[in-house]
Design an enzyme around this catalytic site. Structure first.
Site, PDB file in Angstrom:
ATOM      1  N   LYS A 234       0.837  -1.202   0.000  1.00  0.00           N
ATOM      2  CA  LYS A 234       0.000   0.000   0.000  1.00  0.00           C
ATOM      3  C   LYS A 234       0.871   1.250   0.000  1.00  0.00           C
ATOM      4  O   LYS A 234       1.908   1.291   0.681  1.00  0.00           O
ATOM      5  CB  LYS A 234      -0.916  -0.030   1.230  1.00  0.00           C
ATOM      6  CG  LYS A 234      -1.986   1.045   1.257  1.00  0.00           C
ATOM      7  CD  LYS A 234      -2.897   0.837   2.467  1.00  0.00           C
ATOM      8  CE  LYS A 234      -3.950   1.921   2.598  1.00  0.00           C
ATOM      9  NZ  LYS A 234      -4.795   1.743   3.794  1.00  0.00           N
TER      10      LYS A 234
ATOM     11  N   SER B 219      -9.699   1.832   3.008  1.00  0.00           N
ATOM     12  CA  SER B 219      -8.816   2.524   2.108  1.00  0.00           C
ATOM     13  C   SER B 219      -7.815   1.639   1.375  1.00  0.00           C
ATOM     14  O   SER B 219      -7.221   2.083   0.394  1.00  0.00           O
ATOM     15  CB  SER B 219      -8.040   3.593   2.880  1.00  0.00           C
ATOM     16  OG  SER B 219      -7.209   2.995   3.860  1.00  0.00           O
TER      17      SER B 219
ATOM     18  N   SER C 245      -9.837  -0.590   7.285  1.00  0.00           N
ATOM     19  CA  SER C 245      -9.314  -0.388   5.924  1.00  0.00           C
ATOM     20  C   SER C 245      -8.651  -1.600   5.303  1.00  0.00           C
ATOM     21  O   SER C 245      -8.274  -1.560   4.128  1.00  0.00           O
ATOM     22  CB  SER C 245      -8.328   0.779   5.917  1.00  0.00           C
ATOM     23  OG  SER C 245      -9.023   1.994   5.927  1.00  0.00           O
TER      24      SER C 245
END
Lengths: 94, 460
Positions: free
Chosen positions: B60, B133, B157
């Site tokens: 990420k 996210s 997330s």
């Protein structure tokens, strides 16, 4: 609690956010909605706030840890001079 | 198959599907192949290697990778190249990095729509959100572009996108995985975790990234168990709690039905399943909003154009500060709320922390009655990309996952059904540092279901 336009403007200034007048008005409504929502917490029993989650023994800060060199830090800076980060003039001319 | 061949396969697939999914913010082909080549060389020398050596990964884009762009999906960091590796990335140095995964800007969102680099598409239906996210991290694993990925979980997330994309999402206990090199959103809640295709893969990755790190002041001095040894098909003696209020009020009936069906399957496998009361979901969301926004306002104060990141050209310092904070609408909204919470007119942060303590105590009491809690990972299945949700409705996506963050608990999201051709996810929460029980129950679930084996048809 009713949030005022002055409070929203002051908050934007504190947060250093460039909000136009129409954005400030929209933000006032959204902040109010949030504040109304979080009011449900006032029904919970009050008490001391939770301490941060305790992981174990606190580690000695910064001991023996490698850190970035001055060159590496300055390479990230938008502007630098003589080994320092350069920013616009802080104190205005008389 | 060599590590280089494997990496080439995933790079080719990633590059081919990037226009469809937009799962990456940057692809790191050269870096990936250099690592793969190094691992192949070590293998030829018969050097002892970890089980993951040569297995490619996506990371990420809020986790620092030396020499790679680390943008947090924000224009503010669009040109930022990290000068160091996050500890979790250091520990996986033998895994070729395919690229940095797309996400909501500064991890603020549950849709991956707020990225400055365009939205991520759900591989099950490219017109739907992959969640957020960590939407890129989840979508890439679901689409077979990466065998595993790292994500981060501040309020759900990892688990909500895992549910939306039909993959396995593991949020470890707070303190289990070092946050050094994770660009902070809300430091008292942030945790790095994994997105994988199975519980077995999660155990392998967790084994490598967990452990004490003096570089993270919140890192826990806890022994790391042999996670793969926890993978046993046996839940006899375990007590699973089903939160009645959550199951009865879940807005998506297919989700609550799938979770209840899973509970029945656990009971057939020998677990004791009992209804419990977990009433504080709205309060958890409210506490989270107060804490996360206040901490974000503090964490993101550093983006002022001085030391790194975007700088707005100006002759005055004040204009430079303000003009450099070119955040998107969602980040601006949260920074406003957080700044207001921290201001003199509001005691929002303290109120949030008081509620956090109350909710954490309630969860502690629950865990004196049950070993695990079983509940939906999210209240909905993947929603359409064009669906305009108001901010509060969007935050509601995390309403079932937030309690684990408030109390620092480990939680595991697993596929448990399908509705209208889209995956449904359930999650299990365990007491802090009891990842072993989650892996045991998760593995048992996988032995009795095939939801984790299903693949999206859109990206064959």
């Amino acid at each position: 609690m009713k949030i005022t336009p002055e409070q929203v403007k002051h908050t934007a200034a504190m947060a250093k956010l460039p909000l136009a007048d129409d954005e400030l008005a929209e933000m006032a409504g959204q902040l109010q909605e949030f504040l109304d929502y979080v009011n449900i917490l006032k029904k919970l029993p009050s008490g001391a706030a939770s301490p941060p989650l305790a992981p174990g023994d606190p580690s000695p800060q910064g001991q023996g840890e490698a850190c970035l060199s001055q060159e590496e830090v300055l390479a990230l800076a938008p502007d630098s001079s003589q080994g320092m980060v350069r920013v616009p003039r802080v104190i205005a001319d008389e | 198959m060599t590590a280089t061949e494997l990496t080439e396969y995933y790079l080719e697939r990633s590059e081919r599907l990037q226009p469809t999914i937009n799962g990456y913010i940057s692809l790191t082909r050269d870096k990936a192949l250099a690592t793969a080549c190094h691992v192949d060389s070590l293998r030829r020398q018969n050097r002892e290697l970890s089980p993951l050596a040569g297995i490619p990964m996506a990371v990420k884009d809020n986790i620092a990778v030396r020499g790679a762009a680390t943008t947090c999906a924000s224009k503010v960091l669009a040109d930022y190249i990290s000068p160091y590796d996050a500890t979790a990335v250091e520990k996986l140095a033998h895994c070729p990095l395919l690229g940095k995964a797309n996400m909501d800007e500064f991890a603020m969102g549950s849709s991956s729509l707020t990225s400055a680099f365009g939205p991520v598409a759900n591989p099950w239906d490219s017109k739907r959100s992959p969640g957020g996210s960590s939407g890129g991290s989840a979508a890439l694993v679901a689409a077979g572009c990466a065998p595993f990925s790292l994500g981060t979980d501040t309020g759900g997330s990892i688990r909500q996108p895992a549910a939306f994309c039909g993959v396995t999402g593991f949020k470890p206990s707070y303190g289990r995985v070092s946050r050094r090199g994770l660009l902070p959103l809300a430091p008292s809640l942030d945790q790095i975790g994994t997105l994988t295709r199975s519980v077995e893969d999660a155990a392998l990755v967790l084994q490598e990234i967990c452990g004490y790190d003096p570089g993270d002041p919140a890192s826990a001095r806890q022994d790391v168990p042999d996670f793969s040894a926890c993978l046993v098909d046996d839940v006899s003696g375990l007590v699973l709690g089903l939160p009645r209020e959550i199951l009865e009020s879940c807005p998506d009936s297919s989700t609550s039905e799938a979770v209840e069906a899973a509970a029945r399957k656990f009971a057939q496998a020998g677990a004791k399943v009992s209804w419990v009361s977990m009433p504080y979901t709205d309060e958890s969301l409210a506490a989270y909003m107060l804490i996360a926004t206040a901490e974000a306002a503090s964490s993101l104060a550093r983006y002022d154009g001085v030391a790194y990141g975007y700088r707005h050209s100006s002759s005055t310092l004040e204009e430079m500060y303000t003009g450099s904070r070119i955040f998107g609408a969602e980040v601006r909204r949260r920074l406003m709320l957080g700044t207001y919470n921290l201001g003199p007119d509001c005691s929002g942060y303290e109120l949030g922390q008081q509620a956090r303590k109350h909710i954490s105590r309630h969860l502690e009491e629950l865990f004196s009655q049950v070993d695990l809690l079983l509940l939906p990972a999210a209240p909905y299945i993947a929603f359409p990309l064009e669906e305009e949700l108001d901010p509060l409705a969007m935050y509601y996506n995390d309403v079932y996952s937030i309690p684990a963050n408030l109390a620092g608990l480990p939680a595991l999201a697993l596929p448990c059904g399908e509705s209208r051709g889209l995956p449904i996810g359930m999650q299990m929460m365990a007491p802090r540092f009891r990842e072993d029980v989650l892996l045991r129950a998760g593995y048992t679930w996988q032995c009795r279901s095939d939801w984790h084996l299903r693949r999206p048809r859109e990206v064959e």
